[in-house]
Design a protein around this motif. Structure first.
Motif, PDB file in Angstrom:
ATOM      1  N   MET A  76      13.920   8.054  34.386  1.00 26.30           N
ATOM      2  CA  MET A  76      14.046   9.035  33.307  1.00 26.30           C
ATOM      3  C   MET A  76      15.504   9.429  33.150  1.00 26.30           C
ATOM      4  O   MET A  76      16.214   9.650  34.133  1.00 26.30           O
ATOM      5  N   ILE A  77      15.958   9.491  31.909  1.00 28.29           N
ATOM      6  CA  ILE A  77      17.321   9.932  31.637  1.00 28.29           C
ATOM      7  C   ILE A  77      17.290  10.931  30.494  1.00 28.29           C
ATOM      8  O   ILE A  77      16.575  10.743  29.499  1.00 28.29           O
ATOM      9  N   THR A  78      18.022  12.021  30.659  1.00 27.30           N
ATOM     10  CA  THR A  78      18.160  13.046  29.635  1.00 27.30           C
ATOM     11  C   THR A  78      19.635  13.208  29.308  1.00 27.30           C
ATOM     12  O   THR A  78      20.466  13.286  30.222  1.00 27.30           O
ATOM     13  N   MET A  79      19.970  13.268  28.029  1.00 27.65           N
ATOM     14  CA  MET A  79      21.352  13.500  27.602  1.00 27.65           C
ATOM     15  C   MET A  79      21.374  14.619  26.571  1.00 27.65           C
ATOM     16  O   MET A  79      20.495  14.692  25.705  1.00 27.65           O
ATOM     17  N   THR A  80      22.391  15.476  26.682  1.00 26.46           N
ATOM     18  CA  THR A  80      22.511  16.628  25.800  1.00 26.46           C
ATOM     19  C   THR A  80      23.948  16.777  25.334  1.00 26.46           C
ATOM     20  O   THR A  80      24.885  16.659  26.136  1.00 26.46           O
ATOM     21  N   SER A  81      24.116  17.040  24.055  1.00 30.34           N
ATOM     22  CA  SER A  81      25.426  17.306  23.467  1.00 30.34           C
ATOM     23  C   SER A  81      25.386  18.675  22.788  1.00 30.34           C
ATOM     24  O   SER A  81      24.478  18.950  22.002  1.00 30.34           O
ATOM     25  N   TYR A  82      26.368  19.519  23.108  1.00 30.72           N
ATOM     26  CA  TYR A  82      26.429  20.872  22.558  1.00 30.72           C
ATOM     27  C   TYR A  82      27.551  20.982  21.520  1.00 30.72           C
ATOM     28  O   TYR A  82      28.409  20.098  21.413  1.00 30.72           O
ATOM     29  N   ASN A  83      27.566  22.084  20.813  1.00 26.76           N
ATOM     30  CA  ASN A  83      28.679  22.380  19.911  1.00 26.76           C
ATOM     31  C   ASN A  83      29.572  23.471  20.496  1.00 26.76           C
ATOM     32  O   ASN A  83      30.282  24.175  19.794  1.00 26.76           O
ATOM     33  N   GLY A  84      29.526  23.603  21.822  1.00 30.37           N
ATOM     34  CA  GLY A  84      30.341  24.564  22.541  1.00 30.37           C
ATOM     35  C   GLY A  84      30.540  24.108  23.967  1.00 30.37           C
ATOM     36  O   GLY A  84      29.933  23.129  24.420  1.00 30.37           O
ATOM     37  N   PRO A  85      31.359  24.802  24.752  1.00 33.74           N
ATOM     38  CA  PRO A  85      31.663  24.380  26.118  1.00 33.74           C
ATOM     39  C   PRO A  85      30.543  24.620  27.119  1.00 33.74           C
ATOM     40  O   PRO A  85      30.621  24.167  28.255  1.00 33.74           O
ATOM     41  N   ALA A  86      29.507  25.347  26.719  1.00 27.18           N
ATOM     42  CA  ALA A  86      28.377  25.616  27.614  1.00 27.18           C
ATOM     43  C   ALA A  86      27.172  25.953  26.767  1.00 27.18           C
ATOM     44  O   ALA A  86      27.288  26.260  25.574  1.00 27.18           O
ATOM     45  N   GLU A  87      25.986  25.885  27.383  1.00 30.79           N
ATOM     46  CA  GLU A  87      24.767  26.185  26.641  1.00 30.79           C
ATOM     47  C   GLU A  87      24.685  27.654  26.269  1.00 30.79           C
ATOM     48  O   GLU A  87      24.266  28.002  25.157  1.00 30.79           O
ATOM     49  N   LYS A  88      25.096  28.520  27.193  1.00 33.72           N
ATOM     50  CA  LYS A  88      25.026  29.958  26.950  1.00 33.72           C
ATOM     51  C   LYS A  88      26.269  30.636  27.492  1.00 33.72           C
ATOM     52  O   LYS A  88      27.027  30.061  28.278  1.00 33.72           O
ATOM     53  N   ASP A  89      26.468  31.866  27.070  1.00 35.38           N
ATOM     54  CA  ASP A  89      27.560  32.719  27.539  1.00 35.38           C
ATOM     55  C   ASP A  89      28.928  32.229  27.117  1.00 35.38           C
ATOM     56  O   ASP A  89      29.946  32.675  27.656  1.00 35.38           O
ATOM     57  N   GLU A  90      28.993  31.289  26.196  1.00 36.15           N
ATOM     58  CA  GLU A  90      30.250  30.822  25.594  1.00 36.15           C
ATOM     59  C   GLU A  90      30.032  30.695  24.092  1.00 36.15           C
ATOM     60  O   GLU A  90      28.928  30.360  23.640  1.00 36.15           O
ATOM     61  N   LYS A  91      31.080  30.931  23.325  1.00 32.90           N
ATOM     62  CA  LYS A  91      30.964  30.806  21.875  1.00 32.90           C
ATOM     63  C   LYS A  91      31.122  29.349  21.451  1.00 32.90           C
ATOM     64  O   LYS A  91      31.808  28.568  22.112  1.00 32.90           O
ATOM     65  N   HIS A  92      30.464  28.983  20.348  1.00 29.38           N
ATOM     66  CA  HIS A  92      30.568  27.615  19.860  1.00 29.38           C
ATOM     67  C   HIS A  92      31.986  27.340  19.355  1.00 29.38           C
ATOM     68  O   HIS A  92      32.709  28.250  18.932  1.00 29.38           O
ATOM     69  N   THR A  93      32.364  26.079  19.426  1.00 21.42           N
ATOM     70  CA  THR A  93      33.714  25.663  19.048  1.00 21.42           C
ATOM     71  C   THR A  93      33.721  24.781  17.803  1.00 21.42           C
ATOM     72  O   THR A  93      34.788  24.437  17.296  1.00 21.42           O
ATOM     73  N   ARG A  94      32.557  24.420  17.320  1.00 18.56           N
ATOM     74  CA  ARG A  94      32.431  23.538  16.173  1.00 18.56           C
ATOM     75  C   ARG A  94      31.093  23.815  15.497  1.00 18.56           C
ATOM     76  O   ARG A  94      30.215  24.439  16.099  1.00 18.56           O
ATOM     77  N   ALA A  95      30.911  23.334  14.282  1.00 19.80           N
ATOM     78  CA  ALA A  95      29.694  23.650  13.543  1.00 19.80           C
ATOM     79  C   ALA A  95      28.460  23.005  14.155  1.00 19.80           C
ATOM     80  O   ALA A  95      27.400  23.629  14.262  1.00 19.80           O
ATOM     81  N   LEU A  96      28.570  21.738  14.578  1.00 16.84           N
ATOM     82  CA  LEU A  96      27.436  20.982  15.106  1.00 16.84           C
ATOM     83  C   LEU A  96      27.814  20.303  16.418  1.00 16.84           C
ATOM     84  O   LEU A  96      29.006  20.143  16.722  1.00 16.84           O
TER      85      LEU A  96
END
Length: 416
Positions: free
Chosen positions: A371-391
């Motif tokens: 099993m492999i899971t991959m995640t891409s965010y629009n910020g430096p962390a999932e929570k407790d950080e503000k987003h840095t880009r729209a998507l």
């Protein structure tokens, strides 16, 4: 007569010394719905957490009233003597009925109680009761478990701290039971959770809801009855009993597959990422006999730095789509099950407007259990950080292509 109230600050401080600072009840880090559920299964060896109780009115620990209020204390003289930390106690074997008795004894006596239930699985006692302070029914559950020790915060949900005695405490407050998909939680149910993993393999998991059930009914109050601080104080009580000695801590069973160095997983992630990205802040977790490897980078395509992460492991083979995991699912012709979610919000409430972090997430379940899971965010962390880009930086199509790269090596837990 001792002035019990004089001891309350010290008692509270000892119960919460190692918690991180609060913000809106507590600094919360998010539930990664598909990823975290599986990481947590690894940490608990397939034993799910749930848990119990305390109160705005009062709670009794070791015969002392821990929180001042209107609740009548249980029988026994109050004491201001410092209590021995739960992790230092010799765990005495008990039964699920013992666990229920302790739960009901520790509850504030002015709360109305109903629907008490107990259950038992190997290495786990479960007790639950619905309590009502006159402002709405609230389900409280407690599970006491003997399991494989969990030495660190890797893969655990919420705010997490490793204490000086080696115990690991994790918590979150007032969180939607389906934070990423409001359509799956039309009842508006939230829970507050505290879990303590002791170095000897004892785990106590406490959960409190703002409804009389964990799902399927309308919520009866805005938030769960009890706070993180209160549940933490309850979890550190030395009165809990754990499963019988013959059902003691689980011994990790190898799956016959060798472990994979974390550095190798990090390097593979680097090799599959688009070459034009600038990569910084490499991180890893898991490894060794944990059975899972995780790695991440902060990536920047020139329009904003954001986190990309991967988790690889073996699991019981998944052969069909279920309600758990990403929003979309498909069974491929080769038998692999793929799942994906686009632009998942980090929070399911008004907090989303503050940081605005979104995630693209994919899962690839091979028929042989890889099993492999991959995640891409629009910020430096999932929570407790503000987003840095729209998507998010990478699309789900890109993530699925990278997840399918033949270069990934999947870690096991050694010989059987």
């Amino acid at each position: 007569m001792n002035n019990l109230n004089d001891s309350l600050p010290d008692l509270m401080r000892r119960a919460t010394d190692d918690l991180e600072p609060e913000s809106n009840d507590l600094v919360e880090r998010g539930m990664r719905r598909g990823v975290t559920l599986r990481r947590r299964r690894t940490a608990l060896l397939s034993l799910s957490g749930a848990g119990a109780v305390l109160a705005t009115a009062g709670i009794i620990v070791g015969g002392s009233q821990l929180f001042a209020g209107n609740a009548a204390p249980v029988a026994g003289p109050p004491s201001t003597a410092p209590s021995t930390p739960a992790s230092a106690q010799v765990a005495k074997p008990g039964t699920p009925t013992d666990t229920m008795k302790r739960l009901q004894r520790l509850l504030p006596q002015d709360l109305k109680q109903s629907s008490a239930k107990v259950s038992y699985e190997r290495n786990m006692h479960h007790a639950e009761v619905v309590v009502d302070d006159g402002k709405g029914a609230s389900l409280i559950t407690v599970e006491v478990i003997t399991t494989k020790p969990n030495p660190d915060c890797a893969g655990l949900h919420g705010s997490c701290t490793v204490r000086a005695d080696g115990s690991v405490i994790t918590s979150y407050a007032n969180e939607s039971i389906f934070p990423y998909d409001a359509s799956k939680n039309p009842w508006g149910i939230k829970n507050t959770v505290v879990e303590i993993f002791h170095p000897d393999g004892r785990l106590i998991s406490i959960r409190n809801y703002n409804a009389p059930k964990g799902d399927g009914v309308q919520h009866t109050r805005t938030n769960p009855l009890f706070s993180v601080k209160q549940l933490t104080a309850l979890a550190t009580s030395d009165q809990w009993v754990f499963p019988k000695e013959q059902d003691g801590p689980l011994k990790p069973k190898g799956n016959g597959k060798p472990s994979v160095p974390l550095e190798q997983t990090q390097q593979t992630l680097k090799s599959v990422l688009p070459k034009a990205l600038q990569l910084t802040q490499p991180q890893t977790w898991g490894g060794g006999t944990n059975g899972h490897n995780g790695a991440s980078y902060l990536v920047d395509d020139g329009t904003g730095a954001a986190r990309v992460e991967v988790l690889v492991q073996y699991e019981t083979p998944v052969t069909k789509c279920t309600d758990e995991g990403p929003q979309h699912c498909q069974v491929r012709g080769d038998g692999a099950v793929t799942g994906w979610s686009k632009n998942e919000p980090s929070y399911g409430d008004e907090r989303q407007a503050v940081n605005g972090v979104l995630a693209n997430r994919v899962e690839l379940h091979h028929p042989d259990g890889r099993m492999i899971t991959m995640t891409s965010y629009n910020g430096p962390a999932e929570k407790d950080e503000k987003h840095t880009r729209a998507l998010p930086t990478l699309s789900t199509d890109q993530l699925l292509e990278m997840a399918g790269n033949p270069g990934w090596k999947f870690p096991g837990t050694g010989t059987k």
